[in-house]
Write an enzyme that holds these catalytic residues in place. Sequence first.
Site, PDB file in Angstrom:
ATOM      1  N   VAL A  11       8.667   6.817  41.242  1.00 39.72           N
ATOM      2  CA  VAL A  11       8.753   5.394  41.574  1.00 39.72           C
ATOM      3  C   VAL A  11       7.697   5.045  42.630  1.00 39.72           C
ATOM      4  O   VAL A  11       7.028   4.012  42.547  1.00 39.72           O
ATOM      5  CB  VAL A  11      10.183   5.060  42.076  1.00 39.72           C
ATOM      6  CG1 VAL A  11      10.266   3.674  42.655  1.00 39.72           C
ATOM      7  CG2 VAL A  11      11.184   5.249  40.936  1.00 39.72           C
ATOM      8  N   GLU A 153      10.777   6.465  32.846  1.00 42.00           N
ATOM      9  CA  GLU A 153       9.723   7.465  32.769  1.00 42.00           C
ATOM     10  C   GLU A 153       9.105   7.417  31.380  1.00 42.00           C
ATOM     11  O   GLU A 153       9.781   7.129  30.398  1.00 42.00           O
ATOM     12  CB  GLU A 153      10.289   8.862  33.039  1.00 42.00           C
ATOM     13  CG  GLU A 153      10.732   9.016  34.465  1.00 42.00           C
ATOM     14  CD  GLU A 153      11.060  10.461  34.837  1.00 42.00           C
ATOM     15  OE1 GLU A 153      10.540  11.386  34.205  1.00 42.00           O
ATOM     16  OE2 GLU A 153      11.859  10.619  35.770  1.00 42.00           O
ATOM     17  N   CYS A 258      18.157  10.227  36.441  1.00 40.48           N
ATOM     18  CA  CYS A 258      18.867   9.019  36.886  1.00 40.48           C
ATOM     19  C   CYS A 258      20.276   8.884  36.318  1.00 40.48           C
ATOM     20  O   CYS A 258      21.239   8.814  37.083  1.00 40.48           O
ATOM     21  CB  CYS A 258      18.049   7.792  36.526  1.00 40.48           C
ATOM     22  SG  CYS A 258      16.386   7.884  37.180  1.00 40.48           S
TER      23      CYS A 258
HETATM   24  C1  UGA Z   1      16.564   5.221  33.241  1.00 37.36           C
HETATM   25  C2  UGA Z   1      16.738   3.719  32.941  1.00 37.36           C
HETATM   26  O1  UGA Z   1      16.534   3.493  31.548  1.00 37.36           O
HETATM   27  C3  UGA Z   1      15.771   2.896  33.772  1.00 37.36           C
HETATM   28  O2  UGA Z   1      16.004   1.516  33.538  1.00 37.36           O
HETATM   29  C4  UGA Z   1      15.985   3.208  35.255  1.00 37.36           C
HETATM   30  O3  UGA Z   1      15.065   2.512  36.077  1.00 37.36           O
HETATM   31  C5  UGA Z   1      15.786   4.696  35.479  1.00 37.36           C
HETATM   32  O4  UGA Z   1      16.718   5.430  34.650  1.00 37.36           O
HETATM   33  C6  UGA Z   1      16.035   4.989  36.945  1.00 37.36           C
HETATM   34  O5  UGA Z   1      17.180   4.819  37.395  1.00 37.36           O
HETATM   35  O6  UGA Z   1      15.079   5.278  37.672  1.00 37.36           O
HETATM   36  P1  UGA Z   1      14.874   7.104  32.370  1.00 37.36           P
HETATM   37  O7  UGA Z   1      15.810   8.089  33.022  1.00 37.36           O
HETATM   38  O8  UGA Z   1      13.415   7.236  32.605  1.00 37.36           O
HETATM   39  O9  UGA Z   1      15.268   5.598  32.811  1.00 37.36           O
HETATM   40  O10 UGA Z   1      15.053   7.245  30.799  1.00 37.36           O
HETATM   41  P2  UGA Z   1      15.745   6.542  29.539  1.00 37.36           P
HETATM   42  O11 UGA Z   1      14.698   6.239  28.566  1.00 37.36           O
HETATM   43  O12 UGA Z   1      16.651   5.446  29.901  1.00 37.36           O
HETATM   44  O13 UGA Z   1      16.587   7.772  28.956  1.00 37.36           O
HETATM   45  C7  UGA Z   1      17.628   8.417  29.691  1.00 37.36           C
HETATM   46  C8  UGA Z   1      18.321   9.451  28.809  1.00 37.36           C
HETATM   47  O14 UGA Z   1      19.078   8.821  27.780  1.00 37.36           O
HETATM   48  C9  UGA Z   1      17.357  10.388  28.083  1.00 37.36           C
HETATM   49  O15 UGA Z   1      17.914  11.676  28.104  1.00 37.36           O
HETATM   50  C10 UGA Z   1      17.318   9.851  26.673  1.00 37.36           C
HETATM   51  O16 UGA Z   1      17.009  10.821  25.704  1.00 37.36           O
HETATM   52  C11 UGA Z   1      18.761   9.398  26.515  1.00 37.36           C
HETATM   53  N1  UGA Z   1      18.927   8.365  25.466  1.00 37.36           N
HETATM   54  C12 UGA Z   1      18.318   7.161  25.604  1.00 37.36           C
HETATM   55  C13 UGA Z   1      19.727   8.635  24.355  1.00 37.36           C
HETATM   56  O17 UGA Z   1      20.299   9.731  24.228  1.00 37.36           O
HETATM   57  N2  UGA Z   1      19.898   7.657  23.408  1.00 37.36           N
HETATM   58  C14 UGA Z   1      19.326   6.447  23.525  1.00 37.36           C
HETATM   59  O18 UGA Z   1      19.554   5.599  22.637  1.00 37.36           O
HETATM   60  C15 UGA Z   1      18.516   6.195  24.628  1.00 37.36           C
END
Ligand code: UGA
Length: 427
Positions: A11, A153, A258
């Site tokens: 961040v 990310e 996160c």
């Molecule tokens: C997450 C949030 O999406 C951001 O909005 C937030 O700012 C960030 O945390 C934070 O708190 O800093 P991030 O951890 O980068 O972002 O990733 P995501 O793309 O949201 O994915 C998180 C997890 O959920 C991953 O393991 C991904 O594979 C999983 N996921 C995501 C699923 O299993 N299914 C989905 O449909 C979407």
Amino acid sequence: MNITVVGTGFVGVVSSAVYASLGHKVTGLDISEERIKALKNSKVPFFEPGLEELLESEQNKGGLTFTTSYTDAIPHSDLIIIAVGTPSSESGEVDLRFVHSVVDSVAPLIKKDTIIAVKSTVPPGTFSELSKRIKSKTDVSFYLASLPEFLKEGSAVEDSLHPDRVVIGSSDDSVIEQLKKLHEPLGAPLIVVSAESAQMGKYAANSYLAIRITFINEIANLCEANGSDIDQVIDVFGHDARIGKHYWYPGFGYGGSCFPKDVKELSHVSKQNGDDSSLFSYITQRNTERIPKLLEEFEKKVGGFDNKKVAVLGLSFKPNTDDTREAPSLHLIPLLLEKGAEVQGYDPKASVTEFIEDTSYSEVSSIEEACEEADVIFAVIEWNEITSFDFSKVFKKSSQYFIDARNQFSSESIKKIGFNYIGIGKH
Ligand code: UGA
């Protein structure tokens, strides 16, 4: 504005570059000499698409510098942005030690009316402790504000340059005015709320998304049992405008730095409020159980993993990052090894060899190599390189299994090659 961003993790680096791109004088500060040395040369110590380019261009324009010195940076700062990590402690409670340490270092050096804005994810109530700490070290007036971050990310630069909202948590008119002015050029809706609501809103957003993922995984389990198809089910309910079709990918559960920690914090706070069986505790438990349970199912389908060669494609926690925090690979690979498999891992950017020291695990440098002789191929993370790969190149025998752990492939085309296809909530 003169802005110092403290903490040059994910961040912090992205925010520093983005605020500099808006024409402000930004200093990125970190106590790690090594990190700052790299950043001074526009080298980012992690992989994030587009970040090094943005960093280099802002550094060349002269608006962005990096330092390890609080004494050099803080006295001139109008705005200090705290962007250090807030990991989970053993009990699931958020560990605020890095935020506290930043505040302790900054406090004696601030000028009158400095705004100290917290981007790190912290729970409501944190500001009374921060305020006490600052007041014990300075007599000048200051403002605390909350500026929660919503970047993801892998698309952090894009998310920060084009956010879907900017949340300003403050009750002071002059602070609100300054923070509005700072963020207006981003063209996003500015949501002005109290600091506590901003902080709680961030936890609610992440927990809601984690709940959605857990929900779709449980629906996938049922599809598996009753003959329905998860993609078709999503199509059915996704047309409801209240629900929508996005962010519904079943898989190995949520990971990253996160969601797991933020859901655990809400679970912890609920327990403190006397609720031992909150939705958040349940979600954490279900997400933790997800990989071992799924693997048992796969084990039955492929006839056991003992003495099998297994390819694991995708080691990071999601595509377009080399971050392996709470990555599925870190849970999946040790379980496969325990079950007697020999595992070859591949990822375009990430590596997990420092966490998995077992001679039956090796990492290779291409999808072809990982899949060579593989009895079972796990497509774990939806990197473009993996989802666009022509798997007919590595097909050898009709006993080979292809496990599409993110439902990224058409079952027909994988079956047509000759593989036995296993998806999530599919048949
Ligand atoms: C997450 C949030 O999406 C951001 O909005 C937030 O700012 C960030 O945390 C934070 O708190 O800093 P991030 O951890 O980068 O972002 O990733 P995501 O793309 O949201 O994915 C998180 C997890 O959920 C991953 O393991 C991904 O594979 C999983 N996921 C995501 C699923 O299993 N299914 C989905 O449909 C979407």
